[in-house]
Design a protein around this motif. Sequence first.
Motif, PDB file in Angstrom:
ATOM      1  N   ARG A  46       0.834  -1.193   0.000  1.00  6.30           N
ATOM      2  CA  ARG A  46       0.000   0.000   0.000  1.00  6.30           C
ATOM      3  C   ARG A  46       0.874   1.249   0.000  1.00  6.30           C
ATOM      4  NH1 ARG A  46      -4.252  -0.282   4.724  1.00  6.30           N
ATOM      5  NH2 ARG A  46      -4.884   1.644   3.682  1.00  6.30           N
ATOM      6  N   PRO A  47       0.506   2.255  -0.782  1.00  6.15           N
ATOM      7  CA  PRO A  47       1.245   3.521  -0.740  1.00  6.15           C
ATOM      8  C   PRO A  47       1.160   4.139   0.646  1.00  6.15           C
ATOM      9  CG  PRO A  47      -0.215   3.420  -2.653  1.00  6.15           C
ATOM     10  CD  PRO A  47      -0.585   2.269  -1.778  1.00  6.15           C
ATOM     11  N   GLN A  48       2.252   4.702   1.093  1.00  2.00           N
ATOM     12  CA  GLN A  48       2.277   5.324   2.409  1.00  2.00           C
ATOM     13  C   GLN A  48       2.834   6.737   2.294  1.00  2.00           C
ATOM     14  OE1 GLN A  48       4.368   2.863   5.206  1.00  2.00           O
ATOM     15  NE2 GLN A  48       2.569   1.619   5.633  1.00  2.00           N
ATOM     16  N   ARG A  49       2.091   7.673   2.863  1.00  2.00           N
ATOM     17  CA  ARG A  49       2.529   9.061   2.875  1.00  2.00           C
ATOM     18  C   ARG A  49       3.810   9.191   3.675  1.00  2.00           C
ATOM     19  NH1 ARG A  49       1.941  13.248   6.448  1.00  2.00           N
ATOM     20  NH2 ARG A  49       1.731  15.371   5.595  1.00  2.00           N
ATOM     21  N   GLY A  50       4.703  10.063   3.236  1.00  2.00           N
ATOM     22  CA  GLY A  50       5.962  10.260   3.937  1.00  2.00           C
ATOM     23  C   GLY A  50       5.758  10.855   5.325  1.00  2.00           C
ATOM     24  N   GLN A  51       6.720  10.627   6.202  1.00  4.71           N
ATOM     25  CA  GLN A  51       6.623  11.148   7.561  1.00  4.71           C
ATOM     26  C   GLN A  51       6.868  12.656   7.586  1.00  4.71           C
ATOM     27  OE1 GLN A  51       9.366   8.939   9.987  1.00  4.71           O
ATOM     28  NE2 GLN A  51       7.893   7.311  10.379  1.00  4.71           N
ATOM     29  N   ASP A  52       6.216  13.323   8.535  1.00  3.64           N
ATOM     30  CA  ASP A  52       6.481  14.739   8.746  1.00  3.64           C
ATOM     31  C   ASP A  52       7.839  14.898   9.424  1.00  3.64           C
ATOM     32  OD1 ASP A  52       4.041  15.390   7.678  1.00  3.64           O
ATOM     33  OD2 ASP A  52       3.029  15.619   9.609  1.00  3.64           O
ATOM     34  N   SER A  53       8.561  15.934   9.050  1.00  2.00           N
ATOM     35  CA  SER A  53       9.857  16.235   9.672  1.00  2.00           C
ATOM     36  C   SER A  53       9.711  17.501  10.511  1.00  2.00           C
ATOM     37  CB  SER A  53      10.932  16.446   8.597  1.00  2.00           C
ATOM     38  OG  SER A  53      11.080  15.288   7.804  1.00  2.00           O
ATOM     39  N   GLU A  54      10.142  17.439  11.771  1.00  2.00           N
ATOM     40  CA  GLU A  54      10.015  18.577  12.674  1.00  2.00           C
ATOM     41  C   GLU A  54      11.386  19.078  13.120  1.00  2.00           C
ATOM     42  OE1 GLU A  54       7.491  17.896  15.989  1.00  2.00           O
ATOM     43  OE2 GLU A  54       5.646  17.860  14.798  1.00  2.00           O
ATOM     44  N   PHE A  55      11.539  20.390  13.109  1.00  2.00           N
ATOM     45  CA  PHE A  55      12.762  21.028  13.575  1.00  2.00           C
ATOM     46  C   PHE A  55      12.373  22.244  14.410  1.00  2.00           C
ATOM     47  CE2 PHE A  55      13.840  18.959   9.589  1.00  2.00           C
ATOM     48  CZ  PHE A  55      15.012  18.302   9.891  1.00  2.00           C
ATOM     49  N   GLU A  93       4.422  27.752  18.304  1.00  2.00           N
ATOM     50  CA  GLU A  93       3.639  27.712  17.065  1.00  2.00           C
ATOM     51  C   GLU A  93       4.507  27.149  15.940  1.00  2.00           C
ATOM     52  OE1 GLU A  93       0.072  30.824  16.994  1.00  2.00           O
ATOM     53  OE2 GLU A  93       2.004  31.782  16.653  1.00  2.00           O
ATOM     54  N   LYS A  94       3.840  26.628  14.918  1.00  2.00           N
ATOM     55  CA  LYS A  94       4.560  25.937  13.850  1.00  2.00           C
ATOM     56  C   LYS A  94       4.347  26.607  12.497  1.00  2.00           C
ATOM     57  CE  LYS A  94       4.039  21.462  16.185  1.00  2.00           C
ATOM     58  NZ  LYS A  94       3.508  20.075  16.099  1.00  2.00           N
ATOM     59  N   ILE A  95       5.383  26.533  11.687  1.00  2.00           N
ATOM     60  CA  ILE A  95       5.301  26.943  10.288  1.00  2.00           C
ATOM     61  C   ILE A  95       5.363  25.668   9.460  1.00  2.00           C
ATOM     62  CG2 ILE A  95       6.345  28.303   8.444  1.00  2.00           C
ATOM     63  CD1 ILE A  95       7.594  30.083  10.576  1.00  2.00           C
ATOM     64  N   ARG A  96       4.388  25.458   8.593  1.00  2.00           N
ATOM     65  CA  ARG A  96       4.275  24.208   7.834  1.00  2.00           C
ATOM     66  C   ARG A  96       4.651  24.418   6.369  1.00  2.00           C
ATOM     67  NH1 ARG A  96       1.446  19.434   8.567  1.00  2.00           N
ATOM     68  NH2 ARG A  96       0.581  20.303  10.499  1.00  2.00           N
ATOM     69  N   PHE A  97       5.462  23.493   5.850  1.00  2.00           N
ATOM     70  CA  PHE A  97       5.808  23.463   4.435  1.00  2.00           C
ATOM     71  C   PHE A  97       5.292  22.133   3.873  1.00  2.00           C
ATOM     72  CE2 PHE A  97       8.829  26.251   6.442  1.00  2.00           C
ATOM     73  CZ  PHE A  97       8.993  27.300   5.549  1.00  2.00           C
ATOM     74  N   SER A  98       4.209  22.185   3.116  1.00  2.00           N
ATOM     75  CA  SER A  98       3.594  20.967   2.595  1.00  2.00           C
ATOM     76  C   SER A  98       4.518  20.278   1.591  1.00  2.00           C
ATOM     77  CB  SER A  98       2.259  21.293   1.921  1.00  2.00           C
ATOM     78  OG  SER A  98       1.356  21.836   2.857  1.00  2.00           O
ATOM     79  N   ALA A 137       2.968   7.588  -3.124  1.00  2.00           N
ATOM     80  CA  ALA A 137       2.267   8.413  -2.140  1.00  2.00           C
ATOM     81  C   ALA A 137       3.009   9.744  -1.961  1.00  2.00           C
ATOM     82  CB  ALA A 137       2.168   7.680  -0.800  1.00  2.00           C
ATOM     83  N   PRO A 138       2.299  10.794  -1.554  1.00  2.60           N
ATOM     84  CA  PRO A 138       2.941  12.105  -1.410  1.00  2.60           C
ATOM     85  C   PRO A 138       3.922  12.149  -0.246  1.00  2.60           C
ATOM     86  CG  PRO A 138       0.694  12.169  -0.586  1.00  2.60           C
ATOM     87  CD  PRO A 138       0.862  10.839  -1.259  1.00  2.60           C
ATOM     88  N   ALA A 139       4.831  13.099  -0.305  1.00  2.00           N
ATOM     89  CA  ALA A 139       5.797  13.298   0.774  1.00  2.00           C
ATOM     90  C   ALA A 139       5.095  13.908   1.985  1.00  2.00           C
ATOM     91  CB  ALA A 139       6.931  14.203   0.310  1.00  2.00           C
ATOM     92  N   GLY A 140       5.717  13.766   3.147  1.00  2.00           N
ATOM     93  CA  GLY A 140       5.189  14.389   4.355  1.00  2.00           C
ATOM     94  C   GLY A 140       5.470  15.885   4.352  1.00  2.00           C
ATOM     95  N   ASP A 141       5.160  16.526   5.463  1.00  2.57           N
ATOM     96  CA  ASP A 141       5.349  17.971   5.577  1.00  2.57           C
ATOM     97  C   ASP A 141       6.570  18.287   6.442  1.00  2.57           C
ATOM     98  OD1 ASP A 141       3.040  18.220   4.109  1.00  2.57           O
ATOM     99  OD2 ASP A 141       1.755  18.563   5.860  1.00  2.57           O
ATOM    100  N   LEU A 142       7.103  19.469   6.242  1.00  2.00           N
ATOM    101  CA  LEU A 142       8.175  19.994   7.083  1.00  2.00           C
ATOM    102  C   LEU A 142       7.550  20.974   8.066  1.00  2.00           C
ATOM    103  CD1 LEU A 142      11.134  20.650   7.850  1.00  2.00           C
ATOM    104  CD2 LEU A 142      11.156  22.297   5.974  1.00  2.00           C
ATOM    105  N   LEU A 143       7.816  20.775   9.359  1.00  2.00           N
ATOM    106  CA  LEU A 143       7.251  21.628  10.395  1.00  2.00           C
ATOM    107  C   LEU A 143       8.377  22.293  11.175  1.00  2.00           C
ATOM    108  CD1 LEU A 143       4.552  19.140  11.729  1.00  2.00           C
ATOM    109  CD2 LEU A 143       4.196  21.031  10.164  1.00  2.00           C
TER     110      LEU A 143
END
Length: 297
Positions: A124-133, A173-178, A188-194
């Motif tokens: 099954r396609p799996q969306r990429g994990q979100d990366s947090e910094f 607070e977070k800034i999100r980069f889809s 599947a699409p990549a995750g987001d950068l937070l």
Amino acid sequence: MSKKDYYSVLGVSKGASEQEIKKAYKRLAMKYHPDKNPGDAAAEASFKEVKEAYEILTDKDKRRQYDQFGHAAFENGGHGGRGGHHGGFDDIFGDAFRQRGQGFGGGFGGFEDMFSQGRGRQPRPQRGQDSEFTLTVDFVDAIQGADKVVELPINGEHKKINVKIPAGIKDGEKIRFSGKGGAGSYGAPAGDLLLIIATRAHAFLERDENDLICNTPVDMITAALGGEIEVNVLDSRFKLRIPAGTQHGRKFKMTGKGVTSRKGETGNLLVRIQIKVPTDLSDQQRSLLEQFKETMQ
């Protein structure tokens, strides 16, 4: 009895795409399948009707004929949808249908079983994990906003990211980069950068929600006798009248002069008085203070 319009059977418009037709068919086939409706003649009839409509409308030549002549295109020796094997249930659900028997009473082994086996064949396609910094920014940049370029390790590579810090952003607070996070699998699409914001402490400014606090030093003589001081807050300068007898820690509020949050809510400016006590007195100053002390007894 006249047949229903094939488009109406599937609940799609005449201009529906093949993908829309397949989607509608899959939903209705699952709804009316005999394994899910044992002994229900009406459901079985609906299932056959849906299957027939699907087989006609997913065959380009048959669909063209049907659009031009209707059901008459397949009467008197024409190729009706019931007996044909083009497309149909097998196209949507694969070999699982054939492996579980023929016809509606042939023991399918359970409808859910059929779908479970089909899913097992292909990952099954799996969306990429979100990366947090955590991104640490200056106090003033968080209040007023700023543009920064930061370098981050993303997917094993160091990448430079243009970051627009919104005015009024708070700690945590977070800034999100889809789509800038971990890579997805099997299409599947990549995750987001937070980016989680952390704010550096300021020399004399503090923040309490949307209130901006300016710690302002005042000498003890002005605090005692009253007077006027100049207050500098970010890009603003103004005069503030200090009443006689002002105590350490007293706050003077200026309504609507605080921080404007990302939601557009603006707080107040609070000027907090910090009375300075001299530490290097001359002999004359000490003498005068001693005399003043005697008057207080």
